[in-house]
Design a protein around this motif. Structure first.
Motif, PDB file in Angstrom:
ATOM      1  N   VAL A 160       0.838  -1.203   0.000  1.00  0.00           N
ATOM      2  CA  VAL A 160       0.000   0.000   0.000  1.00  0.00           C
ATOM      3  C   VAL A 160       0.872   1.251   0.000  1.00  0.00           C
ATOM      4  CG1 VAL A 160      -1.691   1.329   1.321  1.00  0.00           C
ATOM      5  CG2 VAL A 160      -1.935  -1.153   1.131  1.00  0.00           C
ATOM      6  N   THR A 161       1.885   1.283   0.838  1.00  0.00           N
ATOM      7  CA  THR A 161       2.683   2.510   1.002  1.00  0.00           C
ATOM      8  C   THR A 161       3.775   2.668  -0.047  1.00  0.00           C
ATOM      9  OG1 THR A 161       4.159   1.421   2.583  1.00  0.00           O
ATOM     10  CG2 THR A 161       2.246   2.610   3.481  1.00  0.00           C
ATOM     11  N   ARG A 162       4.020   1.642  -0.833  1.00  0.00           N
ATOM     12  CA  ARG A 162       5.111   1.669  -1.822  1.00  0.00           C
ATOM     13  C   ARG A 162       5.063   2.909  -2.714  1.00  0.00           C
ATOM     14  NH1 ARG A 162       5.008  -3.435  -5.491  1.00  0.00           N
ATOM     15  NH2 ARG A 162       2.910  -2.657  -5.741  1.00  0.00           N
ATOM     16  N   TYR A 163       3.873   3.336  -3.112  1.00  0.00           N
ATOM     17  CA  TYR A 163       3.728   4.504  -3.991  1.00  0.00           C
ATOM     18  C   TYR A 163       2.982   5.639  -3.296  1.00  0.00           C
ATOM     19  CZ  TYR A 163       4.826   1.120  -7.683  1.00  0.00           C
ATOM     20  OH  TYR A 163       5.404   0.160  -8.457  1.00  0.00           O
ATOM     21  N   TYR A 164       3.092   5.725  -2.011  1.00  0.00           N
ATOM     22  CA  TYR A 164       2.245   6.664  -1.267  1.00  0.00           C
ATOM     23  C   TYR A 164       2.953   7.941  -0.843  1.00  0.00           C
ATOM     24  CZ  TYR A 164      -2.009   7.679   1.306  1.00  0.00           C
ATOM     25  OH  TYR A 164      -3.178   8.232   1.732  1.00  0.00           O
ATOM     26  N   GLY A 165       4.285   7.920  -0.793  1.00  0.00           N
ATOM     27  CA  GLY A 165       5.005   9.082  -0.285  1.00  0.00           C
ATOM     28  C   GLY A 165       4.903   9.157   1.228  1.00  0.00           C
ATOM     29  N   GLN A 166       4.634   8.031   1.827  1.00  0.00           N
ATOM     30  CA  GLN A 166       4.432   7.912   3.278  1.00  0.00           C
ATOM     31  C   GLN A 166       5.137   6.642   3.725  1.00  0.00           C
ATOM     32  OE1 GLN A 166       2.601   9.548   5.832  1.00  0.00           O
ATOM     33  NE2 GLN A 166       3.541   7.954   7.056  1.00  0.00           N
ATOM     34  N   GLU A 167       5.915   6.744   4.793  1.00  0.00           N
ATOM     35  CA  GLU A 167       6.597   5.547   5.279  1.00  0.00           C
ATOM     36  C   GLU A 167       5.568   4.568   5.847  1.00  0.00           C
ATOM     37  OE1 GLU A 167       9.651   5.694   4.220  1.00  0.00           O
ATOM     38  OE2 GLU A 167       9.335   7.812   3.818  1.00  0.00           O
ATOM     39  N   THR A 168       5.894   3.312   5.801  1.00  0.00           N
ATOM     40  CA  THR A 168       5.027   2.251   6.315  1.00  0.00           C
ATOM     41  C   THR A 168       4.881   2.406   7.831  1.00  0.00           C
ATOM     42  OG1 THR A 168       5.811   0.833   4.537  1.00  0.00           O
ATOM     43  CG2 THR A 168       4.719  -0.251   6.372  1.00  0.00           C
ATOM     44  N   LEU A 169       3.649   2.333   8.318  1.00  0.00           N
ATOM     45  CA  LEU A 169       3.414   2.473   9.752  1.00  0.00           C
ATOM     46  C   LEU A 169       3.975   1.279  10.514  1.00  0.00           C
ATOM     47  CD1 LEU A 169      -0.223   3.894  10.040  1.00  0.00           C
ATOM     48  CD2 LEU A 169       1.931   5.110   9.727  1.00  0.00           C
ATOM     49  N   GLU A 170       4.463   1.573  11.711  1.00  0.00           N
ATOM     50  CA  GLU A 170       5.070   0.521  12.537  1.00  0.00           C
ATOM     51  C   GLU A 170       4.289   0.241  13.812  1.00  0.00           C
ATOM     52  OE1 GLU A 170       9.164   1.553  13.090  1.00  0.00           O
ATOM     53  OE2 GLU A 170       9.559   1.557  10.938  1.00  0.00           O
ATOM     54  N   ASP A 171       3.397   1.161  14.207  1.00  0.00           N
ATOM     55  CA  ASP A 171       2.592   0.892  15.403  1.00  0.00           C
ATOM     56  C   ASP A 171       1.251   1.610  15.325  1.00  0.00           C
ATOM     57  OD1 ASP A 171       2.653   3.505  16.913  1.00  0.00           O
ATOM     58  OD2 ASP A 171       4.803   3.099  16.929  1.00  0.00           O
ATOM     59  N   ILE A 172       0.326   1.163  16.141  1.00  0.00           N
ATOM     60  CA  ILE A 172      -1.055   1.658  16.125  1.00  0.00           C
ATOM     61  C   ILE A 172      -1.135   3.138  16.481  1.00  0.00           C
ATOM     62  CG2 ILE A 172      -1.603   0.986  18.502  1.00  0.00           C
ATOM     63  CD1 ILE A 172      -3.991   0.425  15.568  1.00  0.00           C
ATOM     64  N   LYS A 173      -0.213   3.632  17.290  1.00  0.00           N
ATOM     65  CA  LYS A 173      -0.214   5.060  17.663  1.00  0.00           C
ATOM     66  C   LYS A 173      -0.087   5.940  16.423  1.00  0.00           C
ATOM     67  CE  LYS A 173      -0.376   5.332  22.231  1.00  0.00           C
ATOM     68  NZ  LYS A 173      -1.721   5.575  22.732  1.00  0.00           N
ATOM     69  N   GLN A 174       0.709   5.499  15.461  1.00  0.00           N
ATOM     70  CA  GLN A 174       0.850   6.260  14.216  1.00  0.00           C
ATOM     71  C   GLN A 174      -0.486   6.309  13.473  1.00  0.00           C
ATOM     72  OE1 GLN A 174       4.170   3.723  12.959  1.00  0.00           O
ATOM     73  NE2 GLN A 174       5.325   5.607  12.565  1.00  0.00           N
ATOM     74  N   ALA A 175      -1.229   5.227  13.488  1.00  0.00           N
ATOM     75  CA  ALA A 175      -2.544   5.198  12.842  1.00  0.00           C
ATOM     76  C   ALA A 175      -3.499   6.137  13.561  1.00  0.00           C
ATOM     77  CB  ALA A 175      -3.090   3.773  12.825  1.00  0.00           C
ATOM     78  N   GLU A 176      -3.439   6.185  14.889  1.00  0.00           N
ATOM     79  CA  GLU A 176      -4.277   7.110  15.654  1.00  0.00           C
ATOM     80  C   GLU A 176      -3.945   8.554  15.307  1.00  0.00           C
ATOM     81  OE1 GLU A 176      -3.482   5.806  19.648  1.00  0.00           O
ATOM     82  OE2 GLU A 176      -4.784   4.031  19.452  1.00  0.00           O
ATOM     83  N   THR A 177      -2.673   8.839  15.037  1.00  0.00           N
ATOM     84  CA  THR A 177      -2.261  10.177  14.606  1.00  0.00           C
ATOM     85  C   THR A 177      -2.886  10.517  13.257  1.00  0.00           C
ATOM     86  OG1 THR A 177      -0.202  10.001  15.851  1.00  0.00           O
ATOM     87  CG2 THR A 177      -0.254  11.633  14.093  1.00  0.00           C
TER      88      THR A 177
END
Length: 177
Positions: A32-49
């Motif tokens: 999903v993130t390969r072409y997104y310009g966004q690093e791959t999330l590593e923890d749920i806190k990042q998703a909450e952000t």
């Protein structure tokens, strides 16, 4: 009040903190993130952000992001919406992602068509843009299929994993639909 959009198979709805797990499932997937310009999330806190960011963007009229939910199911399979929303200049950029389990089923084009309609008819936009990694064939094909025109190349425009990438820039105008 956040707009709820509906298509034949999808609900496009407000993203809430309850969606953080689904956001994480999507954005922690390197496909999903390969072409997104966004690093791959590593923890749920990042998703909450992300959830907080989407809510603030809408409140501040800088963007609007819907969760994509398949009717009759719980949870979201991706997100779609407008970034760089400029009500004054009647323009925005569309962005979207969907979990690979749901690729090639027409969900993204169904959601894109509905969001374009909303942008033109309800938000009064006259131009919608998109910026896409050149190597992202699926997204490039989708945008062309729904009526976007390629305007050119933005050189070294997006960074992914510390490396600069060229992107295509697309647009669709209200009066060309």
């Amino acid at each position: 009040m956040f707009p709820l959009l509906e298509t034949e198979r999808l609900l496009l709805r407000e993203i809430t903190i309850d969606d953080a797990k689904d956001i994480f499932t999507c954005f922690s997937n390197e496909n999903v993130t390969r072409y997104y310009g966004q690093e791959t999330l590593e923890d749920i806190k990042q998703a909450e952000t992300f959830v907080d960011f989407f809510a603030r963007s809408y409140t501040e009229k800088r963007g609007i992001r819907w969760g994509i939910e398949i009717k009759g199911t719980q949870g979201i399979i991706g997100t779609i919406g407008f970034n760089a929303w400029s009500p004054k200049h009647k323009r925005a950029e569309i962005g979207y992602e969907i979990h690979p389990e749901h690729w090639r089923k027409g969900f993204t084009s169904e959601a894109v068509s509905k969001v374009l309609q909303y942008g033109f008819d309800e938000l009064g936009l006259t131009r919608l843009g998109a910026v896409v990694f050149i190597d992202n064939e699926a997204s490039n094909n989708l945008l062309t299929k729904v009526g976007f025109q390629k305007e050119g190349i933005l050189r070294d425009y997006m960074y992914q994993n510390g490396k600069a990438h060229d992107t295509y820039v697309y647009s669709i105008l209200k009066n060309s639909k």
